[in-house]
Write an enzyme that holds these catalytic residues in place. Structure first.
Site, short mmCIF file in Angstrom:
data_model
loop_
_atom_site.label_atom_id
_atom_site.label_comp_id
_atom_site.label_asym_id
_atom_site.label_seq_id
_atom_site.Cartn_x
_atom_site.Cartn_y
_atom_site.Cartn_z
N ARG A 159 0.83 -1.20 0.00
CA ARG A 159 0.00 0.00 0.00
C ARG A 159 0.87 1.26 0.00
NH1 ARG A 159 -5.17 -1.84 3.86
NH2 ARG A 159 -5.58 -3.74 2.67
N ASN A 203 2.51 -5.56 -3.05
CA ASN A 203 1.14 -6.03 -2.86
C ASN A 203 0.22 -4.83 -2.66
OD1 ASN A 203 -0.96 -8.14 -2.02
ND2 ASN A 203 -0.89 -6.84 -0.20
N GLU A 204 -0.86 -4.78 -3.43
CA GLU A 204 -1.86 -3.71 -3.28
C GLU A 204 -1.19 -2.33 -3.29
OE1 GLU A 204 -4.01 -4.61 0.31
OE2 GLU A 204 -4.83 -6.48 -0.49
N VAL A 205 -0.23 -2.16 -4.17
CA VAL A 205 0.70 -1.03 -4.05
C VAL A 205 0.07 0.33 -4.30
CG1 VAL A 205 2.70 -2.45 -4.57
CG2 VAL A 205 1.47 -1.34 -6.44
N ARG A 233 0.89 -8.96 -6.55
CA ARG A 233 -0.53 -9.24 -6.36
C ARG A 233 -1.36 -7.97 -6.38
NH1 ARG A 233 -4.05 -8.57 -2.37
NH2 ARG A 233 -6.02 -9.69 -2.63
#
Length: 725
Positions: free
Chosen positions: A295, A331-333, A371
């Site tokens: 994030r 992930n979910e950047v 992801r």
């Protein structure tokens, strides 16, 4: 910030180097020796060294002060908006390495050519300050798993100064023992720095010969053969320890994961303790190793430098582990940016490309992954979309359709994250169906079903529903011959600052085991699908020992087992033997319709022809009388084997019958001697917790000769008290 202090005494420091090695500290570390700053590190989850030598006083006491700060810092990944706890302080082991002035470091082993017939290893090592002598040489020995020397090489070194990287290619190993989940064969590379006949320094590490391929459209091949990746995820956390858990517990969790039949683990969402990689190497667990870009979007120049450096440090320190097949760059950047415009797709795409290129440059032998960020699908080698069928969206019976759709749109994909939350001890006779339909209680006159559109928000979080969801996902994934694999989220419950309203506040409860490593029902679902030995049976459920229903109403009993056939007995009477069929949902056909009698019932499950250790038994109290409305909380206590007292709260009707539908929060309080065990995030060590079928419990640590008053209360029942002598 946390401060740590200790004193060390050293002898004559001439000719030696003193390096303080941290396996990990969160997030910014500063090291002081005798009041002077010796060095530090920015970024958690990777190891680093601080050279103490220039600051030490020989033959005297030296004071070490270490400051570790995990305060909000948007310039360091992961973002503080991540959905997991970023524990601060020194979270992993620290050691003092006393080395010769000229020494070896950063041993890396590449295996550029591997086949059934032969394997080649190339060893790279760095010499730190080798000095001027010309009679230095390197001896490299590769030892096979059986202890025999498999390859050896000696290389003379010219006179050098400063740090120098040296590469040694070894002779081919004929017919190498290949590393795989079924046979995790580990070789050892030992490098000795010699000056004449004297060994000046020596380093060693383990590695494996194996090759793999992620085929477009699937499947995954390891050593030339298809391997379905059967996976889960693991956070570095344990009740009572947080991330600062002893290595024995890390190994315990990895062994439990392998013991349920998994062959793949995504290490969420950061590099883990070295003990985890060593355990995976020896147990045969393939790994997805992830950069902690979780994030926060793309940051400024300082953020970019830090993030790329941390990826480089991660790859360099974990390079030798044969278990690692994927470097995940995030992930979910793009979620919840920490900087203005940080979610801009062009900026995110550009930085993903930078990380992707860096990973390939540092390690051409592995593939990259990411992801959920859609733009990464055309950049990294392996991509995972977000598919949460039956939890955050849709129904679990749509899982196969979702996989087929993703296969068309993302040729090389590996599905990370599916599952849902379950609250230990919460069960229902009328669980939400695979089409998302919910029924009212069977005591109701109306049998009208209602559609549940978002089960995460509106479901009951029961173990009864989650075992169905996971059983369905396994039934689907085990039959698809093209599927690369998937990974259930997550192996163990873990803390998060983002979920205060969960049944156990601030705990993500999607684990197959609770935060203390105690298996939930779902753990046995995976064992039943993925293992063949040792043989076992598990009657659903050991946390569902009180049930009820209208007279004459049959009840379903399911058994999770890896036996070929299972016989179920109710009160000593056989209910028949059923054969297990992996495609017979639910429970692979091991389900029976039984008629309980009022009062206590005994269930026994056994595998014909198997030892008694494969059997299971369960006592169930059954009532055909409907309990009335919740009237009060009753408290009781009992001594536990560990010497603590378990205080249990029961919601009952006016006649003292347990209300199995009561699931509201209860709050425990304490006055007097002793103390409650709170803030562990487990079913019996949480001061605030939702009830499970009208029941909640908390552990109390008594003091000898003391007296305590334990209270349970909520909005419905203002206070109930129990005196513990």
């Amino acid at each position: 910030a946390s401060w740590y202090r200790r004193e060390i005494a050293v002898g004559d420091t001439a000719g030696s180097r003193y390096l303080l090695h941290f396996e990990g500290a969160n997030i910014t570390t500063d090291v002081f020796v005798n009041g002077r700053r010796a060095g530090g590190h920015v970024g958690g989850y990777v190891g680093f060294d601080v050279d103490l030598t220039p600051y030490l006083r020989p033959d005297a006491a030296n004071r070490l002060d270490v400051r570790v700060d995990n305060s909000y810092d948007p310039h360091v990944v992961p973002s503080q908006k991540a959905d997991f706890a970023i524990d601060g302080g020194i979270t992993r082991d620290v050691q003092l390495d006393v080395l010769p002035a000229t020494h070896l470091r950063a041993l890396r082993v590449r295996t550029p050519q591997v086949s059934q017939a032969s394997g080649r290893a190339v060893v790279t090592v760095e010499l730190d300050r080798p000095g001027a002598p010309a009679d230095y040489s390197l001896e490299v020995v590769v030892t096979a798993p059986n202890g025999r020397v498999a390859a050896r090489a000696v290389q003379a070194l010219p006179a050098l100064s400063g740090a120098r990287s040296v590469e040694v290619a070894l002779p081919a190993v004929a017919r190498p023992a290949l590393w795989s989940p079924d046979s995790p064969a580990l070789y050892t590379a030992t490098v000795r720095l010699r000056q004449g006949n004297r060994v000046v320094d020596e380093v060693a590490d383990r590695f494996g010969f194996r090759w793999f391929e992620f085929r477009p459209g699937g499947p995954f091949l390891l050593n030339g053969r298809r391997l379905l990746l059967r996976g889960t995820h693991w956070h570095e956390d344990y009740a009572g320890y947080g991330a600062a858990m002893p290595d024995s517990l890390r190994r315990r969790d990895m062994a439990m994961i392998r013991g349920m039949g998994a062959n793949f683990v995504r290490l969420a969402h950061y590099p883990h303790d070295p003990a985890v990689y060593r355990a995976a190497d020896s147990l045969g667990l393939l790994l997805w190793d992830e950069l902690p870009w979780n994030r926060g979007g793309v940051g400024d120049a300082e953020w970019r430098v830090n993030t790329k450096r941390l990826l480089e440090e991660q790859i360099r320190q974990n390079f030798n582990h044969p278990s690692i097949v994927l470097w995940s760059v995030g992930n979910e950047v793009d979620w919840i940016p920490d900087f203005p415009g940080g979610e801009d797709p062009q900026a995110v795409d550009a930085f993903v490309r930078e990380l992707n290129d860096l990973a390939h440059r540092l390690d051409p032998g592995r593939v990259t992954a990411m992801r959920k960020y859609p733009g990464a699908a055309k950049i990294v080698d392996v991509f995972s979309p977000s598919i949460w069928a039956g939890w955050y969206n849709g129904v679990y019976t749509d899982y196969e359709k979702a996989l087929e759709s993703t296969r068309r749109n993302s040729p090389t994909f590996l599905h990370m994250e599916y599952g849902g939350d379950s609250h230990v001890g919460r069960h229902t006779e009328t669980t939400i169906s695979g089409t998302g339909m919910a029924r009212p209680g069977e005591w109701e006159e109306s049998a009208t079903q209602t559609q549940v559109k978002n089960i995460a928000q509106n479901g009951d979080w029961s173990e009864s529903y989650i075992v169905d969801l996971m059983d369905w996902h396994l039934t689907v994934s085990e039959k698809l011959d093209w599927l690369t694999g998937n990974a259930q989220w997550a192996f163990k419950d873990f803390p998060t600052p983002l979920r205060p309203e969960n049944p156990i506040p601030y705990v993500n409860q999607k684990g197959l085991v609770d935060r203390n490593g105690v298996p939930k029902d779902a753990y046995y679902v995976y064992r039943s699908h993925w293992t063949t030995t040792p043989k076992f049976t598990y009657i659903e459920s050991h946390t569902w020992t009180e049930r009820s229903g209208p007279a004459g109403k049959p009840r379903t009993v399911r058994v999770w087992s890896n036996c070929d056939a299972v016989e179920l007995l109710l009160n000593g009477t056989s209910q028949g033997t059923k054969r297990r069929d992996p495609q017979d949902f639910p429970a692979q056909g091991l389900r029976w319709s039984v008629h309980f009698t009022d009062g206590e019932n005994r269930l026994d499950a056994r595998c014909p022809g198997q030892p008694a250790s494969a059997s299971d038994s369960l006592r169930v109290r059954y009532s055909t009388t409907q309990a009335g409305a919740a009237d009060r909380i009753e408290l009781s206590s009992r001594k536990l084997p560990n010497g603590n007292v378990l205080v249990e709260a029961w919601v009952v009707d006016a006649r003292g019958r347990r209300n199995l539908d009561y699931n509201k929060r209860v709050y425990f309080a304490h006055d007097g001697s002793g103390h409650l065990l709170v803030d562990y995030g487990t079913p019996t060590r949480s001061q605030v917790i939702e009830m499970a079928n009208g029941h909640a419990a908390i552990e109390f640590v008594p003091e000898p000769g003391g007296r305590a008053v334990i209270e349970a209360r909520n909005q419905d029942f203002k206070g109930v008290y129990l005196v513990v002598q």
